[in-house]
Motif scaffolding. Structure first.
Motif, PDB file in Angstrom:
ATOM      1  N   LEU A 193       0.834  -1.205   0.000  1.00  0.00           N
ATOM      2  CA  LEU A 193       0.000   0.000   0.000  1.00  0.00           C
ATOM      3  C   LEU A 193       0.868   1.253   0.000  1.00  0.00           C
ATOM      4  N   GLU A 194       1.922   1.206   0.784  1.00  0.00           N
ATOM      5  CA  GLU A 194       2.726   2.417   1.031  1.00  0.00           C
ATOM      6  C   GLU A 194       3.436   2.940  -0.224  1.00  0.00           C
ATOM      7  N   PRO A 195       4.161   2.101  -1.014  1.00  0.00           N
ATOM      8  CA  PRO A 195       4.831   2.683  -2.191  1.00  0.00           C
ATOM      9  C   PRO A 195       3.957   2.755  -3.432  1.00  0.00           C
ATOM     10  N   ALA A 196       2.694   2.291  -3.332  1.00  0.00           N
ATOM     11  CA  ALA A 196       1.875   2.147  -4.543  1.00  0.00           C
ATOM     12  C   ALA A 196       1.694   3.469  -5.285  1.00  0.00           C
ATOM     13  N   ASP A 197       1.716   4.584  -4.567  1.00  0.00           N
ATOM     14  CA  ASP A 197       1.548   5.879  -5.244  1.00  0.00           C
ATOM     15  C   ASP A 197       2.790   6.268  -6.035  1.00  0.00           C
ATOM     16  N   GLN A 198       3.936   5.686  -5.713  1.00  0.00           N
ATOM     17  CA  GLN A 198       5.187   6.129  -6.345  1.00  0.00           C
ATOM     18  C   GLN A 198       5.679   5.215  -7.455  1.00  0.00           C
ATOM     19  N   VAL A 199       4.988   4.115  -7.685  1.00  0.00           N
ATOM     20  CA  VAL A 199       5.503   3.163  -8.674  1.00  0.00           C
ATOM     21  C   VAL A 199       4.542   3.035  -9.859  1.00  0.00           C
ATOM     22  N   ASP A 200       5.053   2.533 -10.984  1.00  0.00           N
ATOM     23  CA  ASP A 200       4.211   2.303 -12.156  1.00  0.00           C
ATOM     24  C   ASP A 200       3.418   1.013 -12.006  1.00  0.00           C
ATOM     25  N   PHE A 201       4.050   0.010 -11.409  1.00  0.00           N
ATOM     26  CA  PHE A 201       3.379  -1.278 -11.204  1.00  0.00           C
ATOM     27  C   PHE A 201       4.177  -2.046 -10.143  1.00  0.00           C
ATOM     28  N   ILE A 202       3.593  -3.144  -9.702  1.00  0.00           N
ATOM     29  CA  ILE A 202       4.266  -3.990  -8.702  1.00  0.00           C
ATOM     30  C   ILE A 202       4.552  -5.341  -9.345  1.00  0.00           C
ATOM     31  N   LYS A 203       5.756  -5.854  -9.095  1.00  0.00           N
ATOM     32  CA  LYS A 203       6.071  -7.203  -9.575  1.00  0.00           C
ATOM     33  C   LYS A 203       6.260  -8.120  -8.371  1.00  0.00           C
ATOM     34  N   CYS A 204       5.695  -9.290  -8.437  1.00  0.00           N
ATOM     35  CA  CYS A 204       5.890 -10.303  -7.401  1.00  0.00           C
ATOM     36  C   CYS A 204       6.625 -11.485  -8.003  1.00  0.00           C
ATOM     37  N   ILE A 205       7.616 -11.967  -7.280  1.00  0.00           N
ATOM     38  CA  ILE A 205       8.320 -13.171  -7.721  1.00  0.00           C
ATOM     39  C   ILE A 205       7.648 -14.332  -7.000  1.00  0.00           C
ATOM     40  N   TYR A 206       6.958 -15.159  -7.757  1.00  0.00           N
ATOM     41  CA  TYR A 206       6.179 -16.231  -7.129  1.00  0.00           C
ATOM     42  C   TYR A 206       6.643 -17.575  -7.668  1.00  0.00           C
ATOM     43  N   ASP A 207       7.879 -17.934  -7.342  1.00  0.00           N
ATOM     44  CA  ASP A 207       8.352 -19.267  -7.721  1.00  0.00           C
ATOM     45  C   ASP A 207       8.957 -19.933  -6.485  1.00  0.00           C
ATOM     46  N   GLY A 208       9.621 -21.039  -6.652  1.00  0.00           N
ATOM     47  CA  GLY A 208      10.139 -21.781  -5.499  1.00  0.00           C
ATOM     48  C   GLY A 208       9.164 -22.864  -5.087  1.00  0.00           C
ATOM     49  N   GLU A 209       9.637 -23.722  -4.169  1.00  0.00           N
ATOM     50  CA  GLU A 209       8.792 -24.833  -3.731  1.00  0.00           C
ATOM     51  C   GLU A 209       7.694 -24.319  -2.810  1.00  0.00           C
ATOM     52  N   PRO A 210       6.455 -24.816  -2.966  1.00  0.00           N
ATOM     53  CA  PRO A 210       5.372 -24.367  -2.083  1.00  0.00           C
ATOM     54  C   PRO A 210       5.741 -24.560  -0.613  1.00  0.00           C
ATOM     55  N   GLY A 211       5.513 -23.537   0.185  1.00  0.00           N
ATOM     56  CA  GLY A 211       5.788 -23.625   1.618  1.00  0.00           C
ATOM     57  C   GLY A 211       7.222 -23.319   1.991  1.00  0.00           C
ATOM     58  N   ALA A 212       8.142 -23.299   1.032  1.00  0.00           N
ATOM     59  CA  ALA A 212       9.539 -22.980   1.346  1.00  0.00           C
ATOM     60  C   ALA A 212       9.644 -21.482   1.666  1.00  0.00           C
ATOM     61  N   PRO A 213      10.558 -21.113   2.575  1.00  0.00           N
ATOM     62  CA  PRO A 213      10.618 -19.701   2.988  1.00  0.00           C
ATOM     63  C   PRO A 213      10.942 -18.743   1.841  1.00  0.00           C
ATOM     64  N   ASP A 214      11.618 -19.249   0.810  1.00  0.00           N
ATOM     65  CA  ASP A 214      11.954 -18.327  -0.286  1.00  0.00           C
ATOM     66  C   ASP A 214      10.784 -18.133  -1.250  1.00  0.00           C
ATOM     67  N   LYS A 215       9.680 -18.837  -0.996  1.00  0.00           N
ATOM     68  CA  LYS A 215       8.495 -18.610  -1.840  1.00  0.00           C
ATOM     69  C   LYS A 215       7.544 -17.649  -1.120  1.00  0.00           C
ATOM     70  N   LEU A 216       7.136 -16.642  -1.833  1.00  0.00           N
ATOM     71  CA  LEU A 216       6.153 -15.702  -1.303  1.00  0.00           C
ATOM     72  C   LEU A 216       4.890 -16.496  -0.944  1.00  0.00           C
ATOM     73  N   PRO A 217       4.380 -16.350   0.311  1.00  0.00           N
ATOM     74  CA  PRO A 217       3.165 -17.119   0.644  1.00  0.00           C
ATOM     75  C   PRO A 217       1.978 -16.660  -0.215  1.00  0.00           C
ATOM     76  N   PHE A 218       1.085 -17.596  -0.515  1.00  0.00           N
ATOM     77  CA  PHE A 218      -0.076 -17.296  -1.355  1.00  0.00           C
ATOM     78  C   PHE A 218      -0.935 -16.176  -0.740  1.00  0.00           C
ATOM     79  N   ASP A 219      -1.144 -16.225   0.580  1.00  0.00           N
ATOM     80  CA  ASP A 219      -1.952 -15.179   1.241  1.00  0.00           C
ATOM     81  C   ASP A 219      -1.310 -13.804   1.083  1.00  0.00           C
TER      82      ASP A 219
END
Ligand SMILES: [Zn+2]
Length: 298
Positions: free
Chosen positions: A34-60
């Motif tokens: 929410l906080e930087p949304a006014d200053q950026v053109d878009f947001i990118k999320c890296i959503y790879d890695g094994e499900p549940g592994a700490p390096d994977k962004l949680p689905f929620d």
């Protein structure tokens, strides 16, 4: 850019690390999006890695980021690895999918058909970055560099500079040459059916590790889209309208609007080389300023 904890190599890149956020909690993700949304053109999320592994962004957390961005009228583009990542990204409300997915069964087009139906139904943009997988599949392969010269994307003088880069010939993190080969071949084979199913395809260069420069990588991407069987109007739309829509920009030129433009001396709807051959680029309009005839920047 959002990743899981110790997520993608972006964190090791000093130029990009300051814009990356490592996330393991949905509430934190919501606030941080929410906080930087006014200053950026878009947001990118890296959503790879094994499900549940700490390096994977949680689905929620992914869902929370999309919700925050959409509250601020910003688009969210999600980098995926496999089909499961892609399906979850769409379920979370992603506006665009970045990178062709890695197929589980490269021998069958069934996965591509399922993905195409999902993307078309949800009107989610698909940016396969074919040129990325081509580069990673052929890293260090001198034959591929000569092919670039033959196709007009590099000169013989570019080759020593490219082969002297530290990445040349060494394995890219997380993507083996073999996997990238499979990913590239599969995307090249199935992009036509995805287009036919009504998927909005956009053109993205991603990296230019083994290309003369990022703009040339983008031209190569347009060339590959055509080679994959996309009709030329779809290739042009991928590089213009769909890319604009993907990040929430005005996608058509109207009286009073401001647009950058590339002027060609031949019809790109007749032949893709009219667009990718830089000797055809005779002028640009950038930030309202026309520039003509002079040698255009590479
Ligand atoms: Zn990515």
């Amino acid at each position: 850019m959002f990743t899981g904890v110790k997520g993608w190599p972006i964190l090791a890149d000093p130029k990009r690390a300051p814009i990356a956020r490592q996330i393991d909690d949905a509430d934190v993700a919501y606030r941080q999006a929410l906080e930087p949304a006014d200053q950026v053109d878009f947001i990118k999320c890296i959503y790879d890695g094994e499900p549940g592994a700490p390096d994977k962004l949680p689905f929620d957390a992914l869902k929370a980021i999309v919700a925050a961005a959409h509250e601020k009228d910003k688009k969210v583009l999600v980098h995926v690895h496999e089909r499961g990542d892609l399906e979850e990204a769409v379920a979370a409300g992603a506006d665009g999918i970045e990178h062709a997915f890695q197929p589980q069964d490269p021998g069958s087009t069934a996965e591509a058909r399922d993905v195409a139906a999902l993307l078309a139904e949800t009107n989610t943009c698909y940016c396969p970055t074919l040129v990325t997988w081509e580069q990673l599949a052929h890293n260090g392969d001198i034959g591929c560099l000569h092919q670039l010269v033959d196709d007009g994307f590099a000169t013989h003088d570019d080759i020593p500079e490219i082969t002297a880069r530290p990445i040349c010939g060494s394995e890219f993190p997380r993507h083996s040459a073999q996997d990238s080969h499979i990913r590239f071949d599969y995307a090249m084979r199935t992009l036509g059916l995805m287009h036919d199913a009504g998927v909005r395809i956009s053109a993205g260069s991603d990296v230019a590790l083994l290309m003369p420069s990022p703009p040339v990588a983008l031209l190569r991407e347009l060339h590959l889209l055509a080679k994959a069987g996309l009709p030329l109007p779809a290739v042009l739309a991928a590089g213009t309208r769909h890319s604009a829509e993907k990040i929430g920009r005005q996608a058509t030129i109207t009286v009073g609007s401001v647009a950058d433009a590339l002027l060609l001396d031949a019809d790109p709807y007749a032949d893709i080389t009219h667009l990718i051959d830089r000797s055809r680029h005779i002028g640009t309009v950038r930030a309202v300023r026309p520039s003509w005839g002079e040698h255009l920047a590479r």
